[in-house]
Design an enzyme around this catalytic site. Sequence first.
Site, PDB file in Angstrom:
ATOM      1  N   GLU A 302       0.793  -1.235   0.000  1.00 14.39           N
ATOM      2  CA  GLU A 302       0.000   0.000   0.000  1.00 14.39           C
ATOM      3  C   GLU A 302       0.821   1.280   0.000  1.00 14.39           C
ATOM      4  O   GLU A 302       0.490   2.229   0.716  1.00 14.39           O
ATOM      5  CB  GLU A 302      -0.918  -0.030   1.224  1.00 14.39           C
ATOM      6  CG  GLU A 302      -0.215   0.087   2.605  1.00 14.39           C
ATOM      7  CD  GLU A 302       0.224  -1.241   3.212  1.00 14.39           C
ATOM      8  OE1 GLU A 302       0.417  -2.215   2.446  1.00 14.39           O
ATOM      9  OE2 GLU A 302       0.380  -1.315   4.445  1.00 14.39           O
ATOM     10  N   HIS A 326      -8.097  -4.183  -0.860  1.00 17.15           N
ATOM     11  CA  HIS A 326      -7.285  -4.237   0.359  1.00 17.15           C
ATOM     12  C   HIS A 326      -6.270  -3.089   0.404  1.00 17.15           C
ATOM     13  O   HIS A 326      -6.219  -2.336   1.379  1.00 17.15           O
ATOM     14  CB  HIS A 326      -6.585  -5.599   0.438  1.00 17.15           C
ATOM     15  CG  HIS A 326      -5.728  -5.765   1.648  1.00 17.15           C
ATOM     16  ND1 HIS A 326      -6.185  -6.365   2.803  1.00 17.15           N
ATOM     17  CD2 HIS A 326      -4.458  -5.383   1.914  1.00 17.15           C
ATOM     18  CE1 HIS A 326      -5.227  -6.350   3.704  1.00 17.15           C
ATOM     19  NE2 HIS A 326      -4.162  -5.758   3.193  1.00 17.15           N
ATOM     20  N   GLU A 327      -5.481  -2.962  -0.654  1.00 14.54           N
ATOM     21  CA  GLU A 327      -4.440  -1.919  -0.633  1.00 14.54           C
ATOM     22  C   GLU A 327      -5.068  -0.524  -0.586  1.00 14.54           C
ATOM     23  O   GLU A 327      -4.554   0.376   0.070  1.00 14.54           O
ATOM     24  CB  GLU A 327      -3.493  -2.063  -1.829  1.00 14.54           C
ATOM     25  CG  GLU A 327      -2.834  -3.445  -1.977  1.00 14.54           C
ATOM     26  CD  GLU A 327      -2.282  -4.044  -0.698  1.00 14.54           C
ATOM     27  OE1 GLU A 327      -1.880  -3.285   0.212  1.00 14.54           O
ATOM     28  OE2 GLU A 327      -2.251  -5.289  -0.591  1.00 14.54           O
ATOM     29  N   HIS A 330      -6.014   0.389   2.909  1.00 16.78           N
ATOM     30  CA  HIS A 330      -4.900   0.899   3.720  1.00 16.78           C
ATOM     31  C   HIS A 330      -4.767   2.426   3.631  1.00 16.78           C
ATOM     32  O   HIS A 330      -4.110   3.031   4.478  1.00 16.78           O
ATOM     33  CB  HIS A 330      -3.584   0.272   3.273  1.00 16.78           C
ATOM     34  CG  HIS A 330      -3.285  -1.069   3.895  1.00 16.78           C
ATOM     35  ND1 HIS A 330      -3.271  -1.267   5.256  1.00 16.78           N
ATOM     36  CD2 HIS A 330      -2.969  -2.265   3.339  1.00 16.78           C
ATOM     37  CE1 HIS A 330      -2.944  -2.539   5.506  1.00 16.78           C
ATOM     38  NE2 HIS A 330      -2.769  -3.170   4.361  1.00 16.78           N
ATOM     39  N   GLU A 349      -3.609  -4.458   9.612  1.00 20.08           N
ATOM     40  CA  GLU A 349      -4.107  -5.488   8.687  1.00 20.08           C
ATOM     41  C   GLU A 349      -5.521  -5.975   9.004  1.00 20.08           C
ATOM     42  O   GLU A 349      -6.310  -6.214   8.104  1.00 20.08           O
ATOM     43  CB  GLU A 349      -3.115  -6.649   8.609  1.00 20.08           C
ATOM     44  CG  GLU A 349      -1.745  -6.257   8.057  1.00 20.08           C
ATOM     45  CD  GLU A 349      -1.775  -5.665   6.642  1.00 20.08           C
ATOM     46  OE1 GLU A 349      -2.790  -5.826   5.934  1.00 20.08           O
ATOM     47  OE2 GLU A 349      -0.777  -5.021   6.263  1.00 20.08           O
ATOM     48  N   ASP A 404       9.353 -10.226   9.947  1.00 21.09           N
ATOM     49  CA  ASP A 404       9.151 -11.112   8.793  1.00 21.09           C
ATOM     50  C   ASP A 404       8.953 -12.562   9.245  1.00 21.09           C
ATOM     51  O   ASP A 404       8.299 -13.350   8.563  1.00 21.09           O
ATOM     52  CB  ASP A 404      10.340 -11.041   7.819  1.00 21.09           C
ATOM     53  CG  ASP A 404      10.271  -9.810   6.913  1.00 21.09           C
ATOM     54  OD1 ASP A 404       9.152  -9.292   6.708  1.00 21.09           O
ATOM     55  OD2 ASP A 404      11.326  -9.373   6.418  1.00 21.09           O
ATOM     56  N   TYR A 412      -4.386 -10.535  10.226  1.00 20.47           N
ATOM     57  CA  TYR A 412      -5.360 -10.238   9.174  1.00 20.47           C
ATOM     58  C   TYR A 412      -6.726 -10.821   9.529  1.00 20.47           C
ATOM     59  O   TYR A 412      -7.721 -10.105   9.613  1.00 20.47           O
ATOM     60  CB  TYR A 412      -4.924 -10.868   7.836  1.00 20.47           C
ATOM     61  CG  TYR A 412      -3.714 -10.251   7.197  1.00 20.47           C
ATOM     62  CD1 TYR A 412      -2.429 -10.539   7.656  1.00 20.47           C
ATOM     63  CD2 TYR A 412      -3.832  -9.397   6.110  1.00 20.47           C
ATOM     64  CE1 TYR A 412      -1.314  -9.992   7.047  1.00 20.47           C
ATOM     65  CE2 TYR A 412      -2.710  -8.847   5.490  1.00 20.47           C
ATOM     66  CZ  TYR A 412      -1.458  -9.145   5.965  1.00 20.47           C
ATOM     67  OH  TYR A 412      -0.357  -8.596   5.362  1.00 20.47           O
TER      68      TYR A 412
END
Length: 644
Positions: A302, A326-327, A330, A349, A404, A412
């Site tokens: 995003e 979704h993006e 954001h 998220e 990560d 999410y």
Amino acid sequence: MKWNLKPSAQRKVAKFLKWTAASLFLVFCASTFISNDALAHENDPHSVARPQEVRVEHISLDLRVDFAEKKISGKVTLRIKNLTGANKLYLDARNLNIQAVSVGVRQVPTTFRKGHGDPGLGEGLIVDIGRHTKTVTIEYETTEGADALQWLTPEQTAGKHFPFLFSQSQPIHARTWIPLQDTPEVRTTYDARITTDPDLLVLMSAENPQVKTTDGVYRFRMRHPIPSYLIAIAVGNLEFRAFPGSLRSGVYAEPETLDSAHWEFANTEKMIKVGEGLLGPYVWERFDLIVLPPAFPYGGMENPRLTFLTPTLLAGDRSLENVIAHELGHSWSGNLVTNSNGNHFWLNEGFTVYVERRILEAVSGQKTAEIQAQIGFERLLDELRTQPADLTKLRTNLRGIHPDDAYSEIPYEKGYLFLRHIEELVGRPRFDTFLRAYLSEFSFQSISTDDFQKFLEEKLILGDAELRRRINALEWIYAPGLPEVRPEIHSEALARMQRHAEAFAKAGRFSNPTILSFASVSAYEWVHFIRSLPKDTSLDRIKSLDKSLGFSDSQNVEILTEWLKFTIGAGYPPALVRAEQFLKSVGRWKFLEPIYRQLIANRHRELAVRIFNEAKSGYHSIVNQQFERLLSTSTESCNDAMGG
Ligand code: BES
Ligand code: ZN
């Protein structure tokens, strides 16, 4: 101990004990976490910066993108505000080559040294400043260890003639190409002057050009304060095309993919309008998309004003446009209201998945949105089975854990479920009002879970003890796993596909042949169909399915991934050849991971390693690190990848 109780009474006692233990646990968690977040300032576990002392307010970049040397070099000027009269500026930096540091407009040299951060977080950079220092200028260059940057050869692009560069700064990779305060707690505006080969176009998460310049020099400006993980760059042989009927949205792509991208994402302007209706004005002015080469490790990112996308979304049927929703989502949750550090990632998220499905529902209907919700819920259940309990909490504690490595569906989908749970309790009108109030209250701020909880209490619960009990926020946020009382997600379309799958596995043919028409069944329905096939479906049946429905040749990555997962598990020989081809053609970790995992779980570890070794030069370094991790944690007997 032996209980002399009737079984029903025993169950009651057991339930009571479980309940008491859970309550004590929650009180304990809540008290420790809340006091941590609220009383003292909570430090970002992934940053050495000290923004409570000195805060960077603006970043000015003057950089050269050098494809021959695969490096970015030049200087960055940080405008700072010294809040405590400190004499040191602590910056995040990792694998950067720092050449000189100076202070003030006259750029008077100053002393600096590396810190000793841990290898994952980077060495850091400590600069000596004065109480009245306003700017710090750092001359530097990136190295091969710049995890944010992926340099692609012409062969790795659609056009095959020009090299390509893109960045991925989230979660903590901005520090590998810019020395800065790499914590989302700090928001800065930025400007940039970027120079590169004159036949390439440079784009950033900022005001962007739409055509190439003749001299390869580009200037950028981001006027809104953003967290460092949203600073982004892409350089390549790119062209722009506006979406019809939109003055604020279009797509950049290599000329070879521009037509299909322009068609695939044509609903973008409609989505922005829906987003505005639901969430408030779109404040970033433009919402453009860029389709990157297949090596891009995510579905979408995003970056403000310019969402980065994988070309695997170009399915030819708009079936994957939820990623755009979704993006876009954001632009409100994440880019306007930002998690203050990785422990509160669910605020970014979870809210965005909720918003994504509301946008999708308005654009494509309730059926489509509920399909997404159920697929998401099933992925969540899979994830809950494999993640360590601590990482199944919404509010995590990631000290000592690289973000990560903690990445999963949990923030999410558990986040989504929690918000939907609240929505179902209070009803949509009231929830929507709350959501808009939340976004406007915390607009351009970076917040913690605790801020959300307080706001929930003040603006929605309003002292209603019964509502507080039913919302059950403490358990949702601080306990692992899922609360027993939660939304029921049911997609009739998916239930239908499940019946088809079971009937097919039994009879070897479809009771209703119209299912064979691809036009009437959407991609995610096929995904569910494949997931619903019994594990012991015979190879003959698999073969006949593949013949009639052509799953092995599917151009839809979601379908193909599900099919490969299923057929590798079933020992269907063509799966291995197709998997190898696929693993060598895309770099999106979401699709690579389940296939590699399934290969390893099914006695094909050596094959997985060989394919990986042959493919890895084309993968992003984040992906390579994740693969090594997968290899060290997965065993052949652990067949989790099959899911439910
Ligand atoms: N911001 C994320 C991608 C991300 C998260 C990158 C954390 C690095 C660290 C992005 O918005 C995202 O969630 N992308 C998803 C798509 C979405 C539809 C769930 C993806 O790439 O799969
Ligand atoms: Zn996201």
